[in-house]
Write an enzyme that holds these catalytic residues in place. Sequence first.
Site, PDB file in Angstrom:
ATOM      1  N   LEU A 116       9.851 -24.687 -68.208  1.00  0.00           N
ATOM      2  CA  LEU A 116       9.068 -25.479 -69.161  1.00  0.00           C
ATOM      3  C   LEU A 116       7.603 -25.574 -68.742  1.00  0.00           C
ATOM      4  CD1 LEU A 116      11.808 -28.183 -69.740  1.00  0.00           C
ATOM      5  CD2 LEU A 116      11.254 -26.243 -71.199  1.00  0.00           C
ATOM      6  N   ASP A 163       1.966 -19.596 -71.531  1.00  0.00           N
ATOM      7  CA  ASP A 163       2.194 -20.954 -71.030  1.00  0.00           C
ATOM      8  C   ASP A 163       0.903 -21.766 -70.980  1.00  0.00           C
ATOM      9  OD1 ASP A 163       4.650 -19.866 -70.710  1.00  0.00           O
ATOM     10  OD2 ASP A 163       4.610 -19.830 -68.520  1.00  0.00           O
TER      11      ASP A 163
HETATM   12  C1  GLA Z   1       7.018 -16.978 -68.322  1.00  0.00           C
HETATM   13  C2  GLA Z   1       5.592 -16.470 -68.279  1.00  0.00           C
HETATM   14  C3  GLA Z   1       5.034 -16.265 -69.688  1.00  0.00           C
HETATM   15  C4  GLA Z   1       5.985 -15.428 -70.533  1.00  0.00           C
HETATM   16  C5  GLA Z   1       7.400 -15.954 -70.424  1.00  0.00           C
HETATM   17  C6  GLA Z   1       8.390 -15.078 -71.131  1.00  0.00           C
HETATM   18  O1  GLA Z   1       7.068 -18.265 -68.867  1.00  0.00           O
HETATM   19  O2  GLA Z   1       4.780 -17.394 -67.602  1.00  0.00           O
HETATM   20  O3  GLA Z   1       3.774 -15.666 -69.609  1.00  0.00           O
HETATM   21  O4  GLA Z   1       5.913 -14.073 -70.174  1.00  0.00           O
HETATM   22  O5  GLA Z   1       7.823 -16.096 -69.077  1.00  0.00           O
HETATM   23  O6  GLA Z   1       8.179 -15.094 -72.493  1.00  0.00           O
END
Ligand code: GLA
Length: 360
Positions: A116, A163
């Site tokens: 998260l 993220d």
């Molecule tokens: C992690 C990475 C993101 C993305 C997700 C998969 O959360 O930090 O940049 O690649 O995995 O969607």
Amino acid sequence: MTFSELYRRSPSAHGEAPGRVNLIGEHTDYNGGFVLPAAIPRRTIVDLAPRDDRLVRVWSAQFPDIDPIEYRLGDERRRGAWVDYVQGLTWVLAAEGLRAGFDARIESTVPLGSGLSSSAALEIALGRALRDAFQLQMDDVTLAVRGRRVETDFVGAPIGIMDQMACSLADTTSALFLDTRSLTYSRVPLPPASALIVIDSGVTHRHAGGEYAVRREECARAAALLHVKELRDVSGEELDRVNGLPEPLNRRARHVVTENARVLETVRALEACDLSTAGRLFLESHASMRDDFQVSIAPIDALVELARHVEGVYGVRLTGGGFGGSVVALADRSKSAEAARVIVESHNLKSRASARVLVP
Ligand code: GLA
């Protein structure tokens, strides 16, 4: 401990950022594709007071028994601990004019290692507090880009931009539809009759190196064999070419190409308040992550399999990078609290797991 108990003075700057849950669009961000995250009602909060010297002192309420950690600006060194996100950010922000140290206190309700984005929430919350304290000229998109550099260039996790953009820009009432190539975005309101359920599987993940980096590299190899810059550039009509790639690159590329299409379809479904279609797309996304991208694990598959049949659930899938972490379900608002309780209780009983409801 309060700020004044820690440092014998009061804070003068403050920053906050939420954790995020990705509705759909997984492992598309480092392929130039689309993502659809929303903020969760769990946040990271940073209080801070600037110093006259270059000393940084930082304490986290998530590790209450550890004294404030100290280092000097310019002396940032990776330690393999949470303080690396702080060090990484001061290292990156030197280029934005960060010249003086500070005392900081961090508090967070975003669980660590649950998929998260606790680290992105920390980068954005701290970045906001530093922007406030030192009048740094950065808008929220620039801050997200700097936050990502902390991970890729300091911590050594070769992640995409989702993220940090989500923690910087998303809210809890809409999903952030983001084109990760251009960084243009729009907000898609979540239908009033819907609610998101987020359940932590209890199995934590790690992203620095490992399988995540392998997937990233496989995608780059697939793109090169298909003669495109990024897998974003392959359309759904070209699946024959994708299927002709050697194993496992065919699967990896198929996931990314179909997942990008699913994000666009989900946006349309949410705009039309068509929860059944959106739920079906969640389930298809999970199957693709499990079978083609191969980033799911057995306990998460079991959780998804159980949750999808619970009353009031339209669809459910693994969210985030995978190999552990959380699942997100799209549910009927009036039934979501009860559905979440039933899912966790039955799963824990059946699988001797320690899953827990994080939202609602
Ligand atoms: C992690 C990475 C993101 C993305 C997700 C998969 O959360 O930090 O940049 O690649 O995995 O969607």
